[in-house]
Write a protein that holds these residues in place. Structure first.
Motif, PDB file in Angstrom:
ATOM      1  N   ASP A  12      33.361 -30.758   8.090  1.00  0.00           N
ATOM      2  CA  ASP A  12      32.765 -30.964   6.782  1.00  0.00           C
ATOM      3  C   ASP A  12      31.378 -30.342   6.747  1.00  0.00           C
ATOM      4  OD1 ASP A  12      31.447 -32.757   8.398  1.00  0.00           O
ATOM      5  OD2 ASP A  12      31.956 -34.539   7.251  1.00  0.00           O
ATOM      6  N   ALA A  13      30.515 -30.829   5.892  1.00  0.00           N
ATOM      7  CA  ALA A  13      29.181 -30.261   5.713  1.00  0.00           C
ATOM      8  C   ALA A  13      28.339 -30.364   6.975  1.00  0.00           C
ATOM      9  CB  ALA A  13      28.479 -30.968   4.548  1.00  0.00           C
ATOM     10  N   ARG A  14      28.570 -31.394   7.776  1.00  0.00           N
ATOM     11  CA  ARG A  14      27.800 -31.534   9.019  1.00  0.00           C
ATOM     12  C   ARG A  14      28.033 -30.357   9.953  1.00  0.00           C
ATOM     13  NH1 ARG A  14      29.923 -37.270  10.794  1.00  0.00           N
ATOM     14  NH2 ARG A  14      31.793 -36.198  10.141  1.00  0.00           N
ATOM     15  N   ALA A  15      29.271 -29.874  10.016  1.00  0.00           N
ATOM     16  CA  ALA A  15      29.580 -28.733  10.886  1.00  0.00           C
ATOM     17  C   ALA A  15      28.842 -27.483  10.415  1.00  0.00           C
ATOM     18  CB  ALA A  15      31.084 -28.483  10.905  1.00  0.00           C
ATOM     19  N   ALA A  16      28.759 -27.279   9.117  1.00  0.00           N
ATOM     20  CA  ALA A  16      28.022 -26.131   8.589  1.00  0.00           C
ATOM     21  C   ALA A  16      26.537 -26.247   8.910  1.00  0.00           C
ATOM     22  CB  ALA A  16      28.237 -26.021   7.080  1.00  0.00           C
ATOM     23  N   GLY A  17      25.994 -27.445   8.825  1.00  0.00           N
ATOM     24  CA  GLY A  17      24.587 -27.656   9.147  1.00  0.00           C
ATOM     25  C   GLY A  17      24.283 -27.400  10.609  1.00  0.00           C
ATOM     26  N   VAL A  18      25.164 -27.864  11.493  1.00  0.00           N
ATOM     27  CA  VAL A  18      24.962 -27.630  12.924  1.00  0.00           C
ATOM     28  C   VAL A  18      25.080 -26.139  13.230  1.00  0.00           C
ATOM     29  CG1 VAL A  18      25.979 -28.011  15.213  1.00  0.00           C
ATOM     30  CG2 VAL A  18      25.623 -29.927  13.673  1.00  0.00           C
TER      31      VAL A  18
ATOM     32  N   VAL B 202      21.299 -26.518   4.611  1.00  0.00           N
ATOM     33  CA  VAL B 202      22.692 -26.034   4.566  1.00  0.00           C
ATOM     34  C   VAL B 202      23.645 -27.197   4.386  1.00  0.00           C
ATOM     35  CG1 VAL B 202      24.498 -24.934   5.938  1.00  0.00           C
ATOM     36  CG2 VAL B 202      22.215 -23.912   5.826  1.00  0.00           C
ATOM     37  N   THR B 203      23.421 -28.293   5.094  1.00  0.00           N
ATOM     38  CA  THR B 203      24.280 -29.473   4.940  1.00  0.00           C
ATOM     39  C   THR B 203      24.233 -29.987   3.505  1.00  0.00           C
ATOM     40  OG1 THR B 203      23.933 -30.078   7.251  1.00  0.00           O
ATOM     41  CG2 THR B 203      24.755 -31.794   5.790  1.00  0.00           C
ATOM     42  N   ALA B 204      23.045 -30.081   2.942  1.00  0.00           N
ATOM     43  CA  ALA B 204      22.899 -30.551   1.562  1.00  0.00           C
ATOM     44  C   ALA B 204      23.565 -29.606   0.585  1.00  0.00           C
ATOM     45  CB  ALA B 204      21.421 -30.721   1.224  1.00  0.00           C
ATOM     46  N   ALA B 205      23.401 -28.313   0.793  1.00  0.00           N
ATOM     47  CA  ALA B 205      24.014 -27.327  -0.110  1.00  0.00           C
ATOM     48  C   ALA B 205      25.533 -27.408  -0.074  1.00  0.00           C
ATOM     49  CB  ALA B 205      23.542 -25.922   0.261  1.00  0.00           C
TER      50      ALA B 205
END
Length: 99
Positions: A62-68, A91-94
């Motif tokens: 999910d968004a967490r993976a994109a943020g990491v 990035v996670t927020a976006a």
């Protein structure tokens, strides 16, 4: 990896670190020194992976993976820590706003 196992590994890691200042530290340091030095970083990386990709015992992307991933790119580009955290949060927020 289950949480009790992770907590046990962390306790063992810091227990070995504390053992290093005792009289047994010389024997432990010769045999386990390199491993004991690397354990905290490895455990921290494992904790990040569990918190990022695991949800209720299943693999979750999910968004967490994109943020990491964005934070990893920032680290690779040798950005300051505060910028790495800001990029990962942005990035996670976006991704969460878009999805």
């Amino acid at each position: 990896m289950s949480w009790p196992l992770m907590i046990g590994l962390v306790a063992g890691c810091y227990g070995l670190k504390a053992l290093g200042v005792s009289k047994l530290g010389g024997r432990v340091d010769r045999r386990l020194g390199p491993a004991v030095t690397l354990l905290p970083a490895a455990l921290f990386a494992a904790l990040i992976m569990i918190m990022t990709f695991e949800d209720a015992g299943t693999l979750t992307l999910d968004a967490r993976a994109a943020g990491v991933a964005a934070g990893a790119v920032a680290v690779w580009r040798k950005a300051p820590l505060i910028l790495v955290v800001a990029v990962a949060m942005a990035v996670t927020a976006a991704v969460r706003i878009v999805t």
